[in-house]
Every structure is written in structure tokens, then in C-alpha cells.
Design a protein around this motif. Structure first.
Motif, PDB file in Angstrom:
ATOM      1  N   HIS A  78     -28.332   3.681 103.468  1.00  9.84           N
ATOM      2  CA  HIS A  78     -26.981   4.403 103.335  1.00  9.84           C
ATOM      3  C   HIS A  78     -26.331   2.667 103.271  1.00  9.84           C
ATOM      4  O   HIS A  78     -25.173   2.607 103.198  1.00  9.84           O
ATOM      5  N   TRP A  79     -26.345   1.885 103.581  1.00 14.03           N
ATOM      6  CA  TRP A  79     -25.677   0.710 103.858  1.00 14.03           C
ATOM      7  C   TRP A  79     -24.930  -0.131 102.710  1.00 14.03           C
ATOM      8  O   TRP A  79     -25.480  -0.659 101.767  1.00 14.03           O
ATOM      9  N   THR A  80     -23.695   0.214 102.648  1.00 16.01           N
ATOM     10  CA  THR A  80     -22.943  -0.891 102.212  1.00 16.01           C
ATOM     11  C   THR A  80     -22.210  -1.728 102.023  1.00 16.01           C
ATOM     12  O   THR A  80     -21.385  -2.790 101.209  1.00 16.01           O
ATOM     13  N   GLY A  81     -22.441  -2.376 103.021  1.00 14.74           N
ATOM     14  CA  GLY A  81     -21.945  -3.782 103.804  1.00 14.74           C
ATOM     15  C   GLY A  81     -22.706  -4.985 102.839  1.00 14.74           C
ATOM     16  O   GLY A  81     -23.598  -5.033 101.892  1.00 14.74           O
ATOM     17  N   PRO A  82     -22.294  -6.406 102.737  1.00  7.93           N
ATOM     18  CA  PRO A  82     -22.850  -7.471 102.542  1.00  7.93           C
ATOM     19  C   PRO A  82     -24.383  -7.863 103.071  1.00  7.93           C
ATOM     20  O   PRO A  82     -24.647  -7.160 103.961  1.00  7.93           O
ATOM     21  N   ARG A  83     -24.571  -8.686 101.419  1.00  9.13           N
ATOM     22  CA  ARG A  83     -26.352  -8.606 102.040  1.00  9.13           C
ATOM     23  C   ARG A  83     -26.174 -10.170 101.954  1.00  9.13           C
ATOM     24  O   ARG A  83     -25.697 -10.721 101.112  1.00  9.13           O
ATOM     25  N   LEU A  84     -27.727 -10.871 101.682  1.00 10.18           N
ATOM     26  CA  LEU A  84     -28.389 -12.714 102.275  1.00 10.18           C
ATOM     27  C   LEU A  84     -28.509 -12.074 100.189  1.00 10.18           C
ATOM     28  O   LEU A  84     -28.369 -11.310  99.768  1.00 10.18           O
ATOM     29  N   SER A  85     -27.727 -13.642  99.927  1.00 10.33           N
ATOM     30  CA  SER A  85     -27.915 -13.439  98.293  1.00 10.33           C
ATOM     31  C   SER A  85     -28.756 -13.728  97.986  1.00 10.33           C
ATOM     32  O   SER A  85     -30.249 -14.185  99.170  1.00 10.33           O
TER      33      SER A  85
END
Length: 838
Positions: A586-593
């Protein structure tokens, strides 16, 4: 002019000053604070008052945080004149030498709090020292460089963040061993034996003598002045250090540096310790150079005393230590128990031991090992740990044997130092670890955060999972959260997560340390690795606080972490990012490029190709699988989950057990052709090899032990245990049963034609069974335990989330088979692969 000749004149001068003060008090008792009246005072008193007033106005109101009630006190000058002052408002607070040692000990141990002020506050002085001294020495150029180096420099910039100071924690004394023998007194400074204090009036008399004698002072005079001034009460030393006459005295000491005897030079250095001279004072660099120049002329005890004095000052002196090490090799015949322990202590604090000294020191240490006291054993272990000095395995075992025999007499600090050495040496000393299972729970209630952290970290490094130790630490830690640095919290979480301690076993431990990380968030700007260390430990046990994860994966934090030149944090970021992708759908936060993920994947794969991909056990498993399944296209050696930093042998089967081609570039596509009607080459190839003997349970039982033994339902799909026996003359493994001839071996690698596929084969072919075959070794498990370590347990969990079935080739089973015949390996691999279909 000598000191004795000036005594009467100075007393007369003091009497005159007292008479002047009495006259002023009679003239105006209520107006002594007016600056105009001070012109009637002596020059010395006038200068003191103006300096205190100027500095107080220049720096404003003093900071009250952390000050004692005694800091706002009255200064009593000769004649009874009282001046209100607060030295902390314009001088560096008095530094306790013992406290500085504890600060530097903490690791190994980085500091999390930045110093907000310069070490000595060498600001430009309106009462210029150089203009008032009128030194005629030809060394003035060098002296001006030393004393005025900080004059034109920019003011020290404030740190990017501020943190609340930590409350006092339980600290160990790294110098406690120096009280074990009287011999240490000749080569160390006992910080607990401060000289009897003298009155501040005597200090002002001495400083006045400096202005009278000036350049005519001899080395014995300078040594005497500094020694007497060092007897001041610690509360009075800041005022003396800021006095221009004291700075003048320091200049004269540097001018006479070459004329000091060895003992005088060491006595001056000792005075600097008691006076609290800041370690960054540029003048100390000249003293270091002079002591380094004289090192070849000094005795071993003098060399060690000088090193200890530098340590008490808190100054790093790598050049002098190198001179000490060079000369120590010439004095090895004089080295006894106190000398070897003190030398290792100095090496530990200097974080270095020359390679050429390791073997001689090991021999001396082993010769005197049985004479070591409990605290000396702890000091030796700490010195070896801090200097990263690797003794032979036998020497470390003997040292820990000695520690084991003295463990009940050891302090907590010494016991923790032994754990540090085991952690550095990766040595499992069973007797010591077993006694720790009793000692740590007994001592934990009185231990501090750092000691408990190092115990847990050592257990983690040794893969030693003992619930008595870990639960005792977990029970104590929540009450110590206010003392936790981000480093302590991160490493504790890592250690417990690596050893697989679940939140249900210690309900308060993980929440309290997660909260400690939040409280010390400002420290991550300087130490980003601490946040990543803690979060990975939490990820191992499937605990991911989303606010901290969002912080760690934010563009700002990623940029900060990837800029680090000392640490490679991309792998940690990559592991955290991959874990979020699988375990937080469910994660909507930042991710690595994407670019960073691809760069890290390539870096990890290059390393794997050079390391684990070339291991014999992996190459042999890959070869056997290819033989079993019919070709290399059915086996892919790759990193299925690159963020878990390890490889697997990937195999795809259809629901009836037929192998499917798999490539390393991608997993098998969802839209798989109908295997019952397809005319593809892979199907034709499988049909061609799909003849021979069917390897049934009866046949396998006959091959292994000649008789069939019924198994419980729960063990029906498990591998029959293979006995470790020596090969017989024919090279076979099994002592009874059918001989494994070449013809039978060939038949074992083929399966009989399974006949037509079921009616729903089209549906089944769209969902191939994906196997991740893992060749494990003992470093994947806790010590003498079947429990996987944190990273490997997390990988198993995430492979299942990704739709794989994990097939393990345990090292206890696979490694012995490496010496067996090809037929035995094929039979074993057949059971492991096709057992997943049951």
C-alpha cells in the motif's frame, strides 16, 4: 634576576595595592563599580577588570544550560575587591580530563554532539599580546604563527543542528587498570589525585611576577610558575587561561622549549592537563614536535608518560606516537606487565598498531599472560580492539581463557571489552559465551546503554543467539532510552533483528528504541548510517515504522547518504527500498530512483560474480541441476531479489513436474504455451529425453538402504538423511541395495513419459512453479542453531511473497555430498526438487 630576588619587591608592590584599595574604599564605598575610579588601581587590577567587562559585554549573557550553581560567583581580587563574573560566558567551560576520556572512548566511537564553541576561544584581543611583550628573540616569527593562527580565521560556524544533551549514563573507566600496580605511577597521570588547590591570590601574584621577569625567565622559572598555577581550583582556571599574562607565560615557554630538560618538559605538559588547556591550542603542536625530536633520547617510561599526558589533554598526536613506536622496538627487553598493558592502551587510544610490532608484542603478552589482573585483561582486549590488532587465533584463545578464569572479579567495563575483542576476532569461545549467559543477566540491571549495546552487538557478530542474554538486555533498555544515542539505538535494533528476536518476546524493547530514533532524528544529518542500520534490523523482523522509512527514502536523505565518502550506504538504501516494495504494497511514500536501483543492482551482481558464483558448492549444484533437468536452459543462476544481496538457482516446473526454460533476464512469462499441444523445441526436446526408469519411492528406498521404512505423514516429503560414510572401493555411497551402474545413473536423470496432460493443463501452464534453490552455509544460521539470521530469514519471507517456493540445500547435507559420486548427488537433488510438488 631570579625568583627569590623579586619576592620582597613583589610583596611590597602587593602592600601598595592593598593600601590603594583601602583608600578608595574609604573615599567612596558605594561607587567602586564605576570605571573612572579604576585609574587609581594598579595596572594589573585595571587590566583584569576591563578584560572581564569587555568579554562579558562582547559575548552577552551566558548560556545557563548545564551550568553549576557555582558558575555565577564572585571573583575576589587582592585587597578585598569583589568582581561579579561568569567565566563560562567568555571562556570554554572547564573540561574534566576524566570526562574527555569517556567521550573519546565512545567508540569507537563517534560523537553525536558538535562543539558549539572553539576549543580555546583564541579571538583577537584588543589588548594585543604581541605589542605588550616586546620579545627580542629571533623565534618571534614562529611564535607569532603559533599564537596568532586563529586571529584572522573565520569564526567557527554553528552546526547544522542541535540536539538535547544526554543525561549521564553508567560509564566505565578505561584507565581503571592503572591502579592495579604502583609501577604505573611513573608512566601515567592519576587524574583522581589532583594537586592540593591554592588560593587565587597566589595565582595573581605569580602572574604579576611574569610581567616583572619577562624575557629573563629561565626554564626552571617557567616550570615553577606553570606548576604552581596548575594547583588552582578547577573553577578558577578559566580566568587564568584568559589572562594576557598567562598567554605571555606560554609564549616564553615556547621560546625556551629547546632548553627544558626531559623532566621539565613533561612537568609542563602535566601542568597543561590540570589547567585544562584546550587540545586544539596551536602552541601544543610545537610541544609535540619537540617531544618527537627527543624521543630517541628518552626512556621507555618517559615516552609512555608523554603519550599518556597527550591522552589526558585529549589531543591526537599521530606524529609523536609514530616516534614512540619506533623507539619502543628498541626497548622491548624492558617491557614487563605494566609496560605492555600501558603500551597497548596507548595504541588503542591512537587507533593504530604498527604491523612490525604485532608479533613481538604478542610474544611478550603471552609470556606475561598469567600475571595479568582482571582490569588489565580488559585493558588489553580494548587496546587490541581499538587498534584493530589481529593476534593469532591461539593467542586470542589464551587471552580469553585468562579472562574466563577472572570473569567473576572483572568490572562490567572489562567484561564488555572481552566481548569487543571476540567480536573483532570473530572467535567463538564457548566457555566464555556460556558464562556470559549467567553474568549478563546478573549484571544488566546496573549496566549502561553502551555496555549493553556492545554485548548485543558482539552476540550478533558471532551469530550467538542466547535468549537469557538478549532478554536481559531487552528488559533493561527501555529505562535507558534517554541515554541512547542514535548509534546505540540503531546497533541494538540491528543486533536483535539479526538474531531474530521477535517483538512478542520483548514487547517494550522495539517500541522504545523506535521512539529513541525519533527523538534523535537531528543526529541523522551527521550520521545517516545510524538510521539505516536501525531500519534494516527492524526489516529483518518485518517491523517498518512508516514515518522513519519515509524519512530514509526521502530525496534529501538519499542525497545525504549517497554523498558519504567513508561509507557505502547505497546497498542499505537499496535493501530498504526493495523491502518496502514487497512488504508494504500500500506504500505511497518516496522510493529510490530507477537509476540508483539499477546502479546498485549492477554493483552487487559484479561482486556476486567474483565471489559467491565461483564457490565450489554453488557450481556443483548448478551442474547437477542441469544434468537432472536436461540442459542449462532450465537453470538460471541469478539474483532473484537483488536487494537481498545473494544469488539463487532458479528453476521453473509445470504442475506435473516438467521443467520449463528460464532465463536470467526475466522470470517465466505468465502466458505460457499449452504444453500438451505445443510443437516448440523445448517440448520436443523434453519428449526425447523423457524415457527411462521412473524414480519411485520404492526404488529410492531400495537404493538407499535396501528396505522400505514407512515415514510419518509430516516427514513424507522430507529428504532421507544421508549418512556420512567413507566411499567404498567401488566409489558408491550406499553399503546395501542396488549397485549404481552407469546405465542406472543415466536412467535416473530421465523421467518416464507422463502421458497426456489433464484437461485443465492450459490453465496450469499459465502458473508455473517457480523454485528458488539456495545453497546455504553455516554463516546463514545462528551459532549451533537451525534458525536463520535476520537477512536470510527476510529473504525467505520475501521470496514467498514474490511467488517462489524455496528449496534449500543445507550445508550439513550438501557439503559432504561434494566428495561423493555423481549418482548420489543426482539422487539427492531429485528428492529436493521434486519433493516440492508433493
Amino acid at each position: 634576576m631570579g625568583l627569590g630576588n623579586l619576592e620582597n619587591d613583589f610583596v611590597k608592590s602587593g602592600v601598595k595595592e592593598i593600601l590603594l584599595l583601602s583608600l578608595l574604599r574609604w573615599m567612596s564605598a558605594g561607587a567602586l563599580c564605576h570605571v573612572a575610579r579604576l585609574r587609581h588601581l594598579s595596572l594589573a587590577l585595571h587590566r583584569q577588570f576591563l578584560r572581564a567587562r569587555y568579554l562579558h559585554n562582547a559575548y552577552g549573557e551566558p548560556e545557563t544550560e548545564g551550568l553549576d550553581e557555582e558558575d555565577g560567583r564572585e571573583g575576589v581580587l587582592p585587597g578585598g575587591y569583589r568582581l561579579q563574573y561568569n567565566p563560562s560566558s567568555y571562556h570554554r567551560p572547564q573540561r574534566d580530563p576524566g570526562a574527555s576520556l569517556s567521550r573519546l572512548e565512545m567508540e569507537e566511537e563517534e560523537q553525536c554532539r558538535s562543539t558549539l564553541t572553539s576549543a580555546f576561544r583564541q579571538q583577537s584581543n584588543r589588548y594585543s599580546v604581541s605589542s605588550s611583550r616586546r620579545l627580542s628573540s629571533t623565534k618571534n616569527t614562529l611564535l607569532d604563527l603559533a599564537f596568532n593562527r586563529g586571529t584572522g580565521a573565520k569564526a567557527e560556524t554553528a552546526p547544522l543542528y542541535r540536539t538535547e544533551p544526554l543525561t549521564p549514563d553508567v560509564k566505565g573507566d578505561p584507565r581503571a587498570f592503572q591502579t592495579c600496580r604502583p609501577e604505573y605511577s611513573t608512566m601515567t597521570l592519576d587524574l583522581s589525585q589532583r594537586p592540593a588547590p591554592v588560593h587565587s591570590k597566589q595565582a595573581f601574584f605569580l602572574l604579576h611576577k611574569v610581567t616583572v621577569l619577562k624575557g629573563s625567565m629561565e626554564p626552571v622559572d617557567i616550570t615553577g610558575f606553570l606548576t604552581k598555577l596548575s594547583h588552582l581550583h578547577p573553577d578558577q582556571t578559566p580566568l587564568v587561561r584568559g589572562d594576557t599574562r598567562f598567554i605571555m607565560l606560554l609564549r616564553y615557554s615556547v621560546e625556551n622549549l629547546r632548553h627544558f630538560s626531559h623532566s621539565q618538559l613533561l612537568e609542563v605538559l602535566r601542568s597543561f592537563v590540570w589547567l585544562g588547556l584546550p587540545p586544539t591550542h596551536s602552541m601544543l603542536g610545537l610541544y609535540e614536535a619537540e617531544l618527537g625530536r627527543r624521543a630517541g633520547e628518552m626512556g621507555l617510561h618517559q615516552l609512555l608518560l608523554a603519550a599518556d599526558l597527550w591522552r589526558c589533554l585529549g589531543r591526537s598526536v599521530p606524529q609523536y606516537l609514530q616516534c614512540l613506536y619506533d623507539c619502543a622496538s628498541l626497548h622491548l627487553g624492558q617491557v614487563g606487565v605494566p609496560e605492555i598493558v600501558q603500551l597497548l592502551y596507548v595504541m588503542g587510544e591512537g587507533r593504530r598498531c604498527p604491523k612490525e610490532l604485532v608479533h613481538p608484542l604478542e610474544q611478550i603478552l603471552m609470556r606475561h599472560l598469567d600475571q595479568l589482573e582482571p582490569e588489565e585483561v580488559g585493558a588489553v582486549c580494548l587496546g587490541l580492539f581499538k587498534s584493530q590488532t589481529a593476534l593469532s587465533e591461539g593467542a586470542v584463545n589464551r587471552l580469553v581463557d585468562r579472562a574466563h578464569s577472572l570473569v567473576y572479579e572483572m568490572s562490567d567495563f572489562a567484561m564488555v571489552n572481552v566481548m569487543k575483542l571476540l567480536r573483532f576476532s570473530y572467535l567463538d569461545h564457548r566457555a566464555w559465551l556460556e558464562v556470559m549467559a549467567h553474568e549478563v543477566p546478573r549484571r544488566a540491571p546496573s549496566m549502561g546503554v553502551q555496555g549493553l549495546m556492545h554485548v548485543a552487538l558482539a552476540c550478533s557478530a558471532l551469530h550467538y543467539r542466547n535468549e537469557r542474554i538478549l532478554l536481559a538486555v531487552a528488559e533493561r533498555l527501555p529505562s535507558l532510552v534517554p541515554h541512547c544515542r542514535s548509534k546505540d539505538s540503531g546497533k541494538l535494533l540491528w543486533a536483535f533483528g539479526t538474531l531474530g528476536v521477535l517483538p512478542s518476546q520483548c514487547p517494550n524493547f522495539y517500541p522504545s528504541l523506535i521512539e529513541a530514533l525519533r527523538q534523535r532524528e537531528a543526529e541523522f544529518q551527521r550520521y545517516p548510517e545510524h538510521l539505516l542500520t536501525g531500519l534494516l534490523g527492524l526489516a529483518f523482523i518485518c517491523q517498518l515504522p512508516e514515518d522513519l522509512v519515509a524519512l530514509a527514502l526521502s530525496p534529501e536523505f538519499v542525497s545525504l547518504a549517497t554523498r558519504s565518502k567513508q561509507l557505502e550506504l547505497k546497498k542499505d538504501l537499496f535493501t530498504l527500498d526493495g523491502t518496502v516494495a514487497l512488504e508494504l504494497p500500500h506504500w505511497t511514500g518516496p522510493r529510490l530512483s530507477r537509476e540508483l536501483r539499477e546502479e546498485t543492482t549492477e554493483m552487487l551482481w559484479r561482486f556476486a560474480q567474483k565471489d559467491v558464483c565461483q564457490k565450489v558448492e554453488v557450481l556443483e549444484a548448478e551442474a547437477v541441476l542441469r544434468d537432472l533437468l536436461g540442459g542449462e536452459e532450465f537453470v538460471s543462476k541469478r539474483m532473484i531479489l537483488p536487494h537481498t544481496r545473494s544469488i539463487d538457482l532458479e528453476v521453473h516446473l509445470n504442475p506435473v513436474g516438467q521443467p520449463l526454460p528460464v532465463t536470467s533476464a526475466q522470470t517465466y512469462p505468465i502466458s505460457t504455451p499449452d504444453w500438451s499441444t505445443s510443437s516448440g523445441s523445448s517440448t520436443q526436446g523434453w519428449e526425447r529425453i523423457n524415457t527411462g526408469v521412473t524414480l519411485t519411492e520404492d526404488l529410492l528406498t531400495q537404493l538407499t538402504n535396501g528396505r522400505k521404512t514407512p515415514l510419518p505423514p509430516t516427514q513424507a516429503s522430507q529428504l532421507p538423511l544421508l549418512r556420512r560414510t567413507e566411499p567404498d572401493e567401488g566409489g558408491g555411497l550406499f553399503s546395501v541395495g542396488v549397485d549404481l551402474t552407469d546405465g542406472l545413473v543415466g536412467a535416473l536423470t530421465k523421467r518416464s513419459n507422463p502421458g497426456p496432460l489433464p484437461r485443465d493443463s492450459h490453465k496450469a501452464s499459465k502458473a508455473p512453479i517457480r523454485l528458488a534453490i539456495q545453497v546455504t552455509n553455516r554463516n546463514h544460521y545462528c551459532y549451533r542453531s537451525p534458525q536463520l539470521l535476520g537477512l536470510h530469514a527476510m529473504k525467505r519471507r520475501q521470496l514467498k511473497l514474490a511467488g517462489y517456493r524455496v528449496v534449500e540445500l543445507p550445508h550439513r547435507e550438501w557439503f559432504p555430498l561434494l566428495r561423493r559420486t555423481r549418482a548420489e548427488k543426482l539422487a539427492y537433488m531429485h528428492c529436493k526438487v521434486y519433493g516440492t510438488l508433493d
